[in-house]
Design a protein around this motif. Structure first.
Motif, PDB file in Angstrom:
ATOM      1  N   GLU A  32       0.838  -1.201   0.000  1.00 22.56           N
ATOM      2  CA  GLU A  32       0.000   0.000   0.000  1.00 22.56           C
ATOM      3  C   GLU A  32       0.869   1.246   0.000  1.00 22.56           C
ATOM      4  O   GLU A  32       1.870   1.325   0.722  1.00 22.56           O
ATOM      5  CB  GLU A  32      -0.925  -0.014   1.220  1.00 22.56           C
ATOM      6  N   ALA A  34       0.520   5.821  -0.540  1.00 21.99           N
ATOM      7  CA  ALA A  34      -0.339   6.992  -0.692  1.00 21.99           C
ATOM      8  C   ALA A  34      -0.190   7.501  -2.120  1.00 21.99           C
ATOM      9  O   ALA A  34       0.929   7.605  -2.648  1.00 21.99           O
ATOM     10  CB  ALA A  34       0.042   8.065   0.305  1.00 21.99           C
ATOM     11  N   GLU A  36      -2.037  10.467  -4.764  1.00 21.63           N
ATOM     12  CA  GLU A  36      -3.000  11.506  -5.130  1.00 21.63           C
ATOM     13  C   GLU A  36      -4.099  11.661  -4.074  1.00 21.63           C
ATOM     14  O   GLU A  36      -5.283  11.736  -4.385  1.00 21.63           O
ATOM     15  CB  GLU A  36      -3.614  11.195  -6.500  1.00 21.63           C
ATOM     16  N   GLY A  37      -3.715  11.699  -2.832  1.00 20.90           N
ATOM     17  CA  GLY A  37      -4.649  11.936  -1.734  1.00 20.90           C
ATOM     18  C   GLY A  37      -5.498  10.747  -1.337  1.00 20.90           C
ATOM     19  O   GLY A  37      -6.418  10.897  -0.512  1.00 20.90           O
ATOM     20  N   SER A  38      -5.238   9.574  -1.875  1.00 22.06           N
ATOM     21  CA  SER A  38      -5.989   8.394  -1.503  1.00 22.06           C
ATOM     22  C   SER A  38      -5.029   7.226  -1.278  1.00 22.06           C
ATOM     23  O   SER A  38      -3.813   7.360  -1.474  1.00 22.06           O
ATOM     24  CB  SER A  38      -7.011   8.031  -2.596  1.00 22.06           C
ATOM     25  N   ARG A  39      -5.563   6.117  -0.878  1.00 22.07           N
ATOM     26  CA  ARG A  39      -4.758   4.918  -0.662  1.00 22.07           C
ATOM     27  C   ARG A  39      -4.745   4.080  -1.938  1.00 22.07           C
ATOM     28  O   ARG A  39      -5.800   3.792  -2.499  1.00 22.07           O
ATOM     29  CB  ARG A  39      -5.330   4.095   0.492  1.00 22.07           C
ATOM     30  N   ARG A  70      -7.900   1.743  -5.690  1.00 23.05           N
ATOM     31  CA  ARG A  70      -7.780   3.054  -5.067  1.00 23.05           C
ATOM     32  C   ARG A  70      -8.997   3.257  -4.164  1.00 23.05           C
ATOM     33  O   ARG A  70     -10.131   3.044  -4.576  1.00 23.05           O
ATOM     34  CB  ARG A  70      -7.713   4.155  -6.128  1.00 23.05           C
ATOM     35  N   THR A  71      -8.739   3.667  -2.914  1.00 22.57           N
ATOM     36  CA  THR A  71      -9.840   3.798  -1.969  1.00 22.57           C
ATOM     37  C   THR A  71      -9.615   4.989  -1.045  1.00 22.57           C
ATOM     38  O   THR A  71      -8.473   5.407  -0.813  1.00 22.57           O
ATOM     39  CB  THR A  71      -9.982   2.507  -1.119  1.00 22.57           C
ATOM     40  N   ASN A  72     -10.729   5.534  -0.535  1.00 25.78           N
ATOM     41  CA  ASN A  72     -10.646   6.582   0.480  1.00 25.78           C
ATOM     42  C   ASN A  72     -11.075   6.059   1.844  1.00 25.78           C
ATOM     43  O   ASN A  72     -11.326   6.834   2.763  1.00 25.78           O
ATOM     44  CB  ASN A  72     -11.507   7.789   0.084  1.00 25.78           C
ATOM     45  N   LEU A  73     -11.174   4.745   1.981  1.00 30.90           N
ATOM     46  CA  LEU A  73     -11.498   4.163   3.276  1.00 30.90           C
ATOM     47  C   LEU A  73     -10.370   4.435   4.261  1.00 30.90           C
ATOM     48  O   LEU A  73      -9.194   4.506   3.864  1.00 30.90           O
ATOM     49  CB  LEU A  73     -11.713   2.651   3.146  1.00 30.90           C
ATOM     50  N   PRO A  74     -10.690   4.606   5.537  1.00 28.04           N
ATOM     51  CA  PRO A  74      -9.648   4.927   6.526  1.00 28.04           C
ATOM     52  C   PRO A  74      -8.662   3.779   6.692  1.00 28.04           C
ATOM     53  O   PRO A  74      -8.925   2.636   6.327  1.00 28.04           O
ATOM     54  CB  PRO A  74     -10.456   5.175   7.811  1.00 28.04           C
TER      55      PRO A  74
END
Length: 217
Positions: A32, A34, A36-39, A70-74
């Motif tokens: 994993e 970082a 572009e602001g996401s995972r 690509r995800t925005n999950l914490p």
């Protein structure tokens, strides 16, 4: 959502074993970063242990299949949980794509919001009717609209009352195609065909998935 395996992602795929984290799933490893602001989560699956695993092969890294998500999950949701969550809804993306390319969903933008919503629901209804039809035909694999149109809907036919008897003449050339049509018509002449077709719209099957309006959200 999936991320394309372009050059920056492929560079991650070529990392040595020290960059990969083993998971509780045998033959599946993740890394994993970082991005572009996401995972960005990259998954590799060893083909020898998971021959049916999803993903793409890279010539430079034989023996593995790769996926990128690509995800925005914490961060509290680990990479394996993200992968499992995506797999649970991956087929929905294919259905949304099919609705856009074959049922005109991409071109149903009307001046009124409610008119657009009604047109989208009509497209989804048409899709579900096609799914119900395939279930009724006893199809073991799902066919897209373009295949149904070529094989079923575009068959030339003439309906007449020859000698007082209702007759349907189909323009079917080969014996194999005739056998398929005879089996199809026999199924539709069964007295419960209407009930089964309606019930089929509410059933769930991994091969024939009914799309509800909320599935496209």
């Amino acid at each position: 959502m999936t991320a394309a395996l372009r050059s920056p992602v492929q560079a991650l795929c070529r990392h040595d074993d020290s960059a990969w984290v083993k998971t509780e799933v045998a033959g599946l490893e993740v890394q994993e970063v970082a991005h572009e602001g996401s995972r960005l989560i990259v998954v590799r699956q060893r083909i020898a242990e998971r021959p049916h695993g999803g993903g793409k092969r890279l010539l430079e890294v034989p023996g593995y299949k790769f996926q990128a998500l690509r995800t925005n999950l914490p961060a509290s949701t680990d990479a394996l949980a993200v992968w499992r969550r995506y797999n649970g809804r991956a087929d929905i993306e294919n259905r949304i794509k099919e609705l856009g390319t074959q049922f005109g969903l991409k071109g149903l933008c009307c001046r009124s919001f409610w008119a657009t919503e009604a047109a989208c629901h009509l497209a989804i209804c048409a899709y579900n009717l096609c799914v119900g039809l395939q279930r009724r035909l006893g199809s073991t694999s799902r066919a897209e609209l373009v295949n149904l149109r070529w094989r079923l809907f575009s068959c030339a036919a003439v309906f007449s009352h020859a000698q007082g008897r209702a007759t349907l003449k189909l323009a079917v050339a080969t014996q194999r195609a005739r056998s398929w049509w005879l089996a199809l018509l026999q199924r539709f002449t069964q007295p419960d065909h209407l009930c089964d077709a309606v019930d089929g719209l509410h059933a769930r099957s991994p091969r024939h998935r009914v799309v509800s309006p909320t599935s496209t959200a």
